[in-house]
Design an enzyme around this catalytic site. Sequence first.
Site, PDB file in Angstrom:
ATOM      1  N   GLU A  41       0.859  -1.177   0.000  1.00  0.00           N
ATOM      2  CA  GLU A  41       0.000   0.000   0.000  1.00  0.00           C
ATOM      3  C   GLU A  41       0.894   1.226   0.000  1.00  0.00           C
ATOM      4  O   GLU A  41       1.649   1.440   0.946  1.00  0.00           O
ATOM      5  CB  GLU A  41      -0.903   0.007   1.234  1.00  0.00           C
ATOM      6  CG  GLU A  41      -1.736   1.265   1.387  1.00  0.00           C
ATOM      7  CD  GLU A  41      -2.493   1.310   2.708  1.00  0.00           C
ATOM      8  OE1 GLU A  41      -2.639   2.423   3.269  1.00  0.00           O
ATOM      9  OE2 GLU A  41      -2.941   0.252   3.193  1.00  0.00           O
ATOM     10  N   ARG A  45       0.853  10.254   1.129  1.00  0.00           N
ATOM     11  CA  ARG A  45       1.374  11.149   2.166  1.00  0.00           C
ATOM     12  C   ARG A  45       2.562  11.966   1.675  1.00  0.00           C
ATOM     13  O   ARG A  45       3.137  12.746   2.453  1.00  0.00           O
ATOM     14  CB  ARG A  45       1.764  10.347   3.411  1.00  0.00           C
ATOM     15  CG  ARG A  45       0.586   9.591   4.007  1.00  0.00           C
ATOM     16  CD  ARG A  45       0.955   8.848   5.261  1.00  0.00           C
ATOM     17  NE  ARG A  45      -0.075   7.877   5.631  1.00  0.00           N
ATOM     18  CZ  ARG A  45       0.012   7.063   6.668  1.00  0.00           C
ATOM     19  NH1 ARG A  45       1.064   7.085   7.453  1.00  0.00           N
ATOM     20  NH2 ARG A  45      -0.966   6.204   6.921  1.00  0.00           N
ATOM     21  N   THR A  69      -4.392   6.182   2.323  1.00  0.00           N
ATOM     22  CA  THR A  69      -4.677   7.560   2.736  1.00  0.00           C
ATOM     23  C   THR A  69      -5.511   8.288   1.688  1.00  0.00           C
ATOM     24  O   THR A  69      -5.318   9.480   1.421  1.00  0.00           O
ATOM     25  CB  THR A  69      -3.381   8.340   3.056  1.00  0.00           C
ATOM     26  OG1 THR A  69      -2.431   7.471   3.691  1.00  0.00           O
ATOM     27  CG2 THR A  69      -3.667   9.479   4.035  1.00  0.00           C
ATOM     28  N   LYS A 129     -11.140  -1.803   6.535  1.00  0.00           N
ATOM     29  CA  LYS A 129      -9.897  -1.599   7.263  1.00  0.00           C
ATOM     30  C   LYS A 129     -10.270  -1.165   8.683  1.00  0.00           C
ATOM     31  O   LYS A 129     -11.017  -0.193   8.840  1.00  0.00           O
ATOM     32  CB  LYS A 129      -9.074  -0.512   6.568  1.00  0.00           C
ATOM     33  CG  LYS A 129      -7.866  -0.011   7.347  1.00  0.00           C
ATOM     34  CD  LYS A 129      -7.152   1.062   6.546  1.00  0.00           C
ATOM     35  CE  LYS A 129      -5.981   1.646   7.316  1.00  0.00           C
ATOM     36  NZ  LYS A 129      -5.176   2.554   6.473  1.00  0.00           N
TER      37      LYS A 129
END
Length: 210
Positions: A41, A45, A69, A129
């Site tokens: 993943e 960011r 994210t 998640k």
Amino acid sequence: MKNLSEMLRAVRVLPVLIVQSEAEALDVTAALAAGGLNAAEITLRTPAALAAIAAVKKARPEFIVAAGTVRTVADMRAVAAAGVDFAVSPGFTPALSACARELQLPFLPGVCTPSEVIAGSECGHSSFKLFPAEAVGGMALLKALASPFAGIEFCPTGGIGPHNFLDYLALPNVVCIGGSWMADSALVRQHDWARIETLTRACVAALGNP
């Protein structure tokens, strides 16, 4: 469209990466692959994340690349254009869900309460998640959710490492776990690809010998 549950089941351990460049992403995923893991993943960011996702998918088409994210509809559209296999968010909104459905992009939304699980289920999701897993109750919470949410599976992420990931994976409603210990940002910054490969090998060996 690939089936999200099948991808998560195949992955089992999803390394969560923060990368500063395409080259860094290519090197760290090469180390993960050499160690025996076939997925990562890449989180949104850093400014390099989208280009890094596209570069890894081009270099390793067989490698499962998730975008992490993802917080806005714009993020969702951008990662779809970059060619990710699925999107991951730290939270859930109906707008994100609707955008993923429109794009035919598998989506793993983040939850940490029963109400969020219900809201996500109403939008058609059955894989979530759990984030931040350890902070919101960890294995105790997952055990408590198992009975009222039969048929729902989780990928707990946050606070999971070599000391507890096998315990999480042993839970019947856990399909895979997310973690960064084998490729944490310090190792990536140091370009310590050999150490990342070694830690990945240890993780894969543990999976084979629980």
